[in-house]
Design a protein around this motif. Structure first.
Motif, PDB file in Angstrom:
ATOM      1  N   VAL A  49      22.047  73.162  90.676  1.00  0.00           N
ATOM      2  CA  VAL A  49      22.385  74.387  91.400  1.00  0.00           C
ATOM      3  C   VAL A  49      23.906  74.487  91.417  1.00  0.00           C
ATOM      4  CG1 VAL A  49      22.252  75.632  93.586  1.00  0.00           C
ATOM      5  CG2 VAL A  49      20.311  74.246  92.812  1.00  0.00           C
ATOM      6  N   TYR A  50      24.401  75.648  90.999  1.00  0.00           N
ATOM      7  CA  TYR A  50      25.843  75.892  90.947  1.00  0.00           C
ATOM      8  C   TYR A  50      26.224  76.910  92.009  1.00  0.00           C
ATOM      9  CZ  TYR A  50      25.453  73.812  86.287  1.00  0.00           C
ATOM     10  OH  TYR A  50      25.198  72.969  85.242  1.00  0.00           O
ATOM     11  N   LYS A  51      27.392  76.705  92.627  1.00  0.00           N
ATOM     12  CA  LYS A  51      27.925  77.657  93.616  1.00  0.00           C
ATOM     13  C   LYS A  51      29.073  78.409  92.964  1.00  0.00           C
ATOM     14  CE  LYS A  51      29.896  75.771  97.119  1.00  0.00           C
ATOM     15  NZ  LYS A  51      30.235  75.163  98.424  1.00  0.00           N
ATOM     16  N   VAL A  52      29.014  79.741  92.993  1.00  0.00           N
ATOM     17  CA  VAL A  52      30.044  80.577  92.375  1.00  0.00           C
ATOM     18  C   VAL A  52      31.300  80.542  93.247  1.00  0.00           C
ATOM     19  CG1 VAL A  52      30.661  82.910  91.619  1.00  0.00           C
ATOM     20  CG2 VAL A  52      28.315  82.055  91.272  1.00  0.00           C
ATOM     21  N   MET A  53      32.396  80.113  92.624  1.00  0.00           N
ATOM     22  CA  MET A  53      33.669  80.011  93.328  1.00  0.00           C
ATOM     23  C   MET A  53      34.599  81.174  92.979  1.00  0.00           C
ATOM     24  SD  MET A  53      33.016  77.244  94.920  1.00  0.00           S
ATOM     25  CE  MET A  53      34.539  76.736  95.658  1.00  0.00           C
ATOM     26  N   GLN A  54      34.433  81.701  91.780  1.00  0.00           N
ATOM     27  CA  GLN A  54      35.277  82.801  91.278  1.00  0.00           C
ATOM     28  C   GLN A  54      34.345  83.846  90.682  1.00  0.00           C
ATOM     29  OE1 GLN A  54      38.838  82.387  91.101  1.00  0.00           O
ATOM     30  NE2 GLN A  54      39.174  84.420  90.294  1.00  0.00           N
ATOM     31  N   LEU A  55      34.403  85.067  91.168  1.00  0.00           N
ATOM     32  CA  LEU A  55      33.590  86.175  90.663  1.00  0.00           C
ATOM     33  C   LEU A  55      34.546  87.247  90.160  1.00  0.00           C
ATOM     34  CD1 LEU A  55      30.777  87.443  90.318  1.00  0.00           C
ATOM     35  CD2 LEU A  55      30.985  88.330  92.643  1.00  0.00           C
ATOM     36  N   GLN A  56      34.497  87.459  88.826  1.00  0.00           N
ATOM     37  CA  GLN A  56      35.483  88.309  88.165  1.00  0.00           C
ATOM     38  C   GLN A  56      36.867  87.719  88.471  1.00  0.00           C
ATOM     39  OE1 GLN A  56      34.668  90.733  86.025  1.00  0.00           O
ATOM     40  NE2 GLN A  56      32.567  91.192  86.527  1.00  0.00           N
ATOM     41  N   GLN A  64      29.009  82.596  99.147  1.00  0.00           N
ATOM     42  CA  GLN A  64      29.092  82.333  97.710  1.00  0.00           C
ATOM     43  C   GLN A  64      27.693  82.323  97.084  1.00  0.00           C
ATOM     44  OE1 GLN A  64      31.172  78.925  99.076  1.00  0.00           O
ATOM     45  NE2 GLN A  64      32.789  79.236  97.565  1.00  0.00           N
ATOM     46  N   PRO A  65      27.501  83.100  96.019  1.00  0.00           N
ATOM     47  CA  PRO A  65      26.216  83.088  95.329  1.00  0.00           C
ATOM     48  C   PRO A  65      25.932  81.725  94.701  1.00  0.00           C
ATOM     49  CG  PRO A  65      27.522  84.989  94.673  1.00  0.00           C
ATOM     50  CD  PRO A  65      28.414  84.081  95.459  1.00  0.00           C
ATOM     51  N   THR A  66      24.656  81.414  94.537  1.00  0.00           N
ATOM     52  CA  THR A  66      24.254  80.205  93.831  1.00  0.00           C
ATOM     53  C   THR A  66      23.464  80.603  92.593  1.00  0.00           C
ATOM     54  OG1 THR A  66      22.221  79.949  95.125  1.00  0.00           O
ATOM     55  CG2 THR A  66      24.195  78.787  95.916  1.00  0.00           C
ATOM     56  N   VAL A  67      23.480  79.717  91.600  1.00  0.00           N
ATOM     57  CA  VAL A  67      22.832  79.978  90.313  1.00  0.00           C
ATOM     58  C   VAL A  67      22.086  78.720  89.890  1.00  0.00           C
ATOM     59  CG1 VAL A  67      23.221  80.561  87.888  1.00  0.00           C
ATOM     60  CG2 VAL A  67      24.717  81.517  89.643  1.00  0.00           C
ATOM     61  N   ARG A  68      20.834  78.898  89.509  1.00  0.00           N
ATOM     62  CA  ARG A  68      20.045  77.788  88.964  1.00  0.00           C
ATOM     63  C   ARG A  68      19.322  78.289  87.714  1.00  0.00           C
ATOM     64  NH1 ARG A  68      14.845  74.750  91.418  1.00  0.00           N
ATOM     65  NH2 ARG A  68      14.865  73.020  89.949  1.00  0.00           N
ATOM     66  N   MET A  69      19.654  77.698  86.564  1.00  0.00           N
ATOM     67  CA  MET A  69      19.033  78.081  85.298  1.00  0.00           C
ATOM     68  C   MET A  69      17.626  77.482  85.225  1.00  0.00           C
ATOM     69  SD  MET A  69      21.406  79.849  83.661  1.00  0.00           S
ATOM     70  CE  MET A  69      20.790  79.928  82.000  1.00  0.00           C
ATOM     71  N   LEU A  70      16.666  78.311  84.829  1.00  0.00           N
ATOM     72  CA  LEU A  70      15.293  77.859  84.623  1.00  0.00           C
ATOM     73  C   LEU A  70      14.865  78.251  83.209  1.00  0.00           C
ATOM     74  CD1 LEU A  70      13.983  79.140  88.065  1.00  0.00           C
ATOM     75  CD2 LEU A  70      14.469  76.759  87.460  1.00  0.00           C
ATOM     76  N   PRO A  71      15.349  77.523  82.186  1.00  0.00           N
ATOM     77  CA  PRO A  71      15.093  77.926  80.801  1.00  0.00           C
ATOM     78  C   PRO A  71      13.618  77.932  80.412  1.00  0.00           C
ATOM     79  CG  PRO A  71      16.254  75.826  80.874  1.00  0.00           C
ATOM     80  CD  PRO A  71      16.175  76.340  82.275  1.00  0.00           C
ATOM     81  N   SER A  72      12.805  77.101  81.045  1.00  0.00           N
ATOM     82  CA  SER A  72      11.383  77.092  80.704  1.00  0.00           C
ATOM     83  C   SER A  72      10.717  78.406  81.107  1.00  0.00           C
ATOM     84  CB  SER A  72      10.669  75.917  81.376  1.00  0.00           C
ATOM     85  OG  SER A  72      10.754  76.034  82.783  1.00  0.00           O
ATOM     86  N   GLU A  73      11.321  79.126  82.050  1.00  0.00           N
ATOM     87  CA  GLU A  73      10.806  80.416  82.507  1.00  0.00           C
ATOM     88  C   GLU A  73      11.681  81.578  82.059  1.00  0.00           C
ATOM     89  OE1 GLU A  73      10.306  80.160  86.753  1.00  0.00           O
ATOM     90  OE2 GLU A  73       9.501  78.139  86.598  1.00  0.00           O
TER      91      GLU A  73
END
Length: 151
Positions: A49-56, A64-73
């Motif tokens: 899980v990644y926390k966005v520190m810089q947006l644009q 801060q938004p969070t991002v989690r890649m789920l490549p299987s889906e």
């Protein structure tokens, strides 16, 4: 006689150990050389899980938004800084094409949610390590930078 046999066997064993050690040493040196000359390829890392520190161009210190890649889906999920979201994507080679995010509908004043969702649609490449994620546009502009918060 017994000591002579033991001495001869010891010589053979020592010789075999030395040749094995030199073979192991050669393999290790070759592997180290390959690792030093082969550039590390960005990979798609799951479960981080990644926390966005810089947006644009804007530094984020709260919500801060969070991002989690789920490549299987073929999807990304997280929190937009206000609402939970999920968004699907397609991938051709190294290029991503994100769909429209689906999110819960809680109102949060001062959130960058709208800008974050717009940014997701602009992403074409993502570079990940265990500690960092960088999302870029087709032109190579950095859209967001994020740091890992959970493995």
């Amino acid at each position: 006689m017994k000591n002579l046999v033991i001495g001869i066997l010891s010589l053979f064993l020592a010789k075999d150990c030395n040749s094995s050690n030199s073979q192991v040493r050669e393999v290790a040196e070759t592997t180290i050389e390959k690792q030093a000359t082969t550039p590390e390829k960005p990979t798609q890392i799951t479960g981080v899980v990644y926390k966005v520190m810089q947006l644009q161009t804007k530094s984020l210190t709260t919500n801060q938004p969070t991002v989690r890649m789920l490549p299987s889906e073929n999807s990304v999920s997280g929190n937009s800084g206000c609402n939970s979201y999920t968004v699907s994507y397609t991938k051709e080679g190294d290029q991503y094409n994100f769909g429209y995010p689906m999110a819960t509908k809680i109102f949060c004043e001062g959130s960058s949610e709208s800008e974050f969702f717009t940014t997701l649609r602009e992403i074409k490449t993502i570079t990940q390590t265990k500690n960092k994620m960088i999302a870029q546009s087709k032109e190579g502009k950095i859209l967001f930078e994020a740091v890992a918060i959970k493995n």
